[in-house]
Design a protein around this motif. Structure first.
Motif, mmCIF file in Angstrom:
data_model
loop_
_atom_site.group_PDB
_atom_site.id
_atom_site.type_symbol
_atom_site.label_atom_id
_atom_site.label_comp_id
_atom_site.label_asym_id
_atom_site.label_seq_id
_atom_site.Cartn_x
_atom_site.Cartn_y
_atom_site.Cartn_z
ATOM 1 N N ARG A 1 0.834 -1.206 0.000
ATOM 2 C CA ARG A 1 0.000 0.000 0.000
ATOM 3 C C ARG A 1 0.874 1.264 0.000
ATOM 4 N NH1 ARG A 1 -5.565 -0.499 1.478
ATOM 5 N NH2 ARG A 1 -6.128 -2.720 1.432
ATOM 6 N N ARG B 1 1.346 4.167 -3.203
ATOM 7 C CA ARG B 1 1.165 5.609 -3.054
ATOM 8 C C ARG B 1 2.371 6.389 -3.579
ATOM 9 N NH1 ARG B 1 -2.238 8.652 0.636
ATOM 10 N NH2 ARG B 1 -2.867 6.701 1.631
ATOM 11 N N ASN C 1 2.864 1.568 -9.052
ATOM 12 C CA ASN C 1 1.431 1.273 -9.141
ATOM 13 C C ASN C 1 0.986 0.925 -10.555
ATOM 14 O OD1 ASN C 1 1.687 3.779 -10.347
ATOM 15 N ND2 ASN C 1 0.341 4.858 -8.931
ATOM 16 N N ASP D 1 -2.870 -1.766 -4.144
ATOM 17 C CA ASP D 1 -3.659 -0.904 -3.272
ATOM 18 C C ASP D 1 -4.910 -1.585 -2.725
ATOM 19 O OD1 ASP D 1 -4.997 -0.939 -5.750
ATOM 20 O OD2 ASP D 1 -5.800 1.080 -5.452
ATOM 21 N N GLU E 1 -1.536 4.584 5.924
ATOM 22 C CA GLU E 1 -2.347 3.577 5.251
ATOM 23 C C GLU E 1 -3.387 2.968 6.186
ATOM 24 O OE1 GLU E 1 -2.163 3.457 2.110
ATOM 25 O OE2 GLU E 1 -0.380 4.722 2.065
#
Length: 256
Positions: free
Chosen positions: A39, A43, A47, A73, A247
């Motif tokens: 996660r 960010r 990704n 994610d 997160e």
């Protein structure tokens, strides 16, 4: 240990919270740490849809990793897959991509490397596609030193065992690399160290790209980078925890 994950004893004692202060993080399983890492790095720009893997070798030789079918994610601790040292799934409900071979080979070649992270990241991916190494322009970009190899013998995706082995061998004892026309690769002794290296790499690449768009600048001398950089044996104190808390505030179910 989770609230000071990866810090040595001396640093733990020096920076321990005063009596009555809350723990930096709740107790976390090893699977929860990997899910949080996914996660956190999502960010940061790591990704590219469902691409990329984080592998984390445990003391018993087993390896935790994110599954092929899920994006970084959306992962929770219960989604993390356990592999044996040859990359076979021994626990978990999901699959792993054949490209996991690059990670397995790196773990075998580098006893010091317990974490391997690869993705087609945003800012480092731009420099990889330009086949250029970004200069260091500021303190944050200098956190992990100057040397950044560019592996420029891209011969296909990493499902091919010979291709992935050549990339693993080319990394040598480096901490990270740009993979020309492909992406970025970061290794570390633990999650904390690898996290600092990823965020430093992306910051360095982002700032260098922005400076170049603005017309150019004056990079830091190598000696200055070495002077102001963080000795990353234990990562950046408290940074991993702060990013993990971010997160958890957004989605407390990550650790379930």
């Amino acid at each position: 240990m989770s609230k000071y994950m990866g810090l040595d004893q001396a640093m733990m004692e020096r920076y321990a919270p005063r009596p009555g202060r809350k723990a930096l993080l709740p107790e976390l399983s090893e699977q929860a740490k990997v899910a949080l890492m996914c996660r956190m790095l999502f960010r940061e720009g790591w990704n590219e849809h469902i691409a990329g893997h984080i592998t984390y070798r445990l003391a018993n030789g087993n390896i935790l990793t994110n599954p092929w079918e899920l994006a970084w994610d959306e992962l929770t601790a219960s989604d993390i897959v356990t592999l044996d040292h040859q990359g076979n799934v021994i626990e978990g409900e999901w699959n792993v991509t054949p490209a996991i071979g690059l990670h397995i080979q790196l773990h075998a070649l580098r006893p010091d490397t317990n974490v391997v992270i690869h993705n087609h990241a945003h800012w480092s991916g731009i420099w990889a596609n330009m086949q250029r190494v970004p200069p260091v322009y500021d303190q944050t970009g200098a956190h992990c030193g100057v040397d950044l190899p560019l592996y420029d013998e891209y011969a296909g995706t990493f499902e091919n065992e010979a291709t992935s082995l050549s990339a693993a061998e080319a990394l040598g004892d480096s901490k990270w690399a740009l993979l020309a026309n492909h992406g970025a690769l970061v290794v570390g002794k633990d999650l904390r160290q690898a996290h600092l290296r990823v965020i430093t790499l992306e910051w360095r690449c982002k700032r260098a790209y922005e400076v170049e768009l603005a017309g150019g600048g004056v990079p830091l001398d190598d000696a200055v980078v070495e002077k102001i950089g963080i000795t990353d044996a234990n990562g950046f104190p408290f940074c991993w925890e702060a990013m993990a808390r971010r997160e958890l505030r957004a989605d407390p179910s990550i650790i379930e």
